[in-house]
Design an enzyme around this catalytic site. Structure first.
Site, PDB file in Angstrom:
ATOM      1  N   SER A  23       1.009  -1.004   0.315  1.00 54.42           N
ATOM      2  CA  SER A  23      -0.140  -0.188   0.150  1.00 54.42           C
ATOM      3  C   SER A  23       0.986   1.449   0.300  1.00 54.42           C
ATOM      4  CB  SER A  23      -0.768   0.088   1.239  1.00 54.42           C
ATOM      5  OG  SER A  23      -0.003   0.096   2.514  1.00 54.42           O
ATOM      6  N   HIS A  78      20.380 -15.589   5.335  1.00 51.28           N
ATOM      7  CA  HIS A  78      20.717 -16.925   6.211  1.00 51.28           C
ATOM      8  C   HIS A  78      21.008 -17.365   6.830  1.00 51.28           C
ATOM      9  CE1 HIS A  78      21.065 -17.793   1.181  1.00 51.28           C
ATOM     10  NE2 HIS A  78      21.899 -17.124   1.669  1.00 51.28           N
ATOM     11  N   SER A 106      23.057   9.271   0.146  1.00 47.99           N
ATOM     12  CA  SER A 106      23.559   8.280  -0.930  1.00 47.99           C
ATOM     13  C   SER A 106      23.750   7.058  -0.424  1.00 47.99           C
ATOM     14  CB  SER A 106      24.433   8.011  -2.239  1.00 47.99           C
ATOM     15  OG  SER A 106      23.008   9.412  -2.953  1.00 47.99           O
ATOM     16  N   ALA A 124      25.533   9.531   3.931  1.00 49.02           N
ATOM     17  CA  ALA A 124      25.519   8.572   3.172  1.00 49.02           C
ATOM     18  C   ALA A 124      26.987   7.862   2.906  1.00 49.02           C
ATOM     19  CB  ALA A 124      26.150   9.820   1.804  1.00 49.02           C
ATOM     20  N   LYS A 130      20.993  -1.175  13.918  1.00 52.06           N
ATOM     21  CA  LYS A 130      20.538  -0.348  15.084  1.00 52.06           C
ATOM     22  C   LYS A 130      19.743   0.329  14.787  1.00 52.06           C
ATOM     23  CE  LYS A 130      24.222   1.782  17.436  1.00 52.06           C
ATOM     24  NZ  LYS A 130      24.521   1.617  19.127  1.00 52.06           N
TER      25      LYS A 130
END
Length: 164
Positions: A23, A78, A106, A124, A130
């Site tokens: 949404s 994983h 960026s 950037a 965390k």
């Protein structure tokens, strides 16, 4: 001609992105190629300049979000505690929550399980592993809060609805 091409690309990227996500609010702008998962929820006035969400975790992005280029959200990893070494066929999935009025620079990576609170800025090139506090400005690898926005000015601008 350049401006027309830019607007056409933005329209195409935005239209494709809106079809993929769970949404979204109003005024979503995807200016460069971005890849969202089916568990993404976007608020109003969100601007993307190249974001890729990998994995099946839930991603919630609040209102007035802005990002730089080449952002990665990694919501799935994983399982290294499974039945095989170094990992098995199962995955560990963690959600990412980005509150209102957050700006991400960026080349930032945000890992699953992170909650970036309202008004935060991510420098950037950072790797966010965390939570980032309200109005915190964080940077580095791993990202740490090194200063804060002027909270009273932030609240005043928010009250006056001075959003970019």
């Amino acid at each position: 001609m350049k401006k027309l091409l830019y607007h056409l690309k933005r329209y195409i990227f935005t239209t494709i992105s809106k079809r993929k996500i769970k949404s979204h609010g109003k005024n979503i702008n995807v200016n460069f190629y971005s890849k969202f998962n089916n568990n993404t929820v976007l608020g109003n006035n969100c601007n993307f300049n190249g974001l890729v969400i990998s994995g099946n975790g839930n991603v919630t992005i609040g209102n007035n979000f802005h990002s730089g280029k080449d952002i990665k959200f990694i919501t799935q990893n994983h399982n290294y505690n499974g039945d095989k070494i170094p990992y098995d066929e199962t995955y560990i999935t963690k959600d990412i929550i980005i509150e209102d009025n957050v700006w991400i620079g960026s080349h930032v990576i945000i890992l699953g399980g992170v909650h970036i609170k309202e008004g935060a800025i991510i420098q950037a090139g950072s790797v966010v592993v965390k939570d980032v506090e309200y109005c915190g400005i964080a940077g580095g690898s791993p990202a740490e809060v090194f200063t804060y926005r002027d909270k009273s000015k932030y609240e005043e601008l928010k009250r006056k609805e001075r959003f970019h």
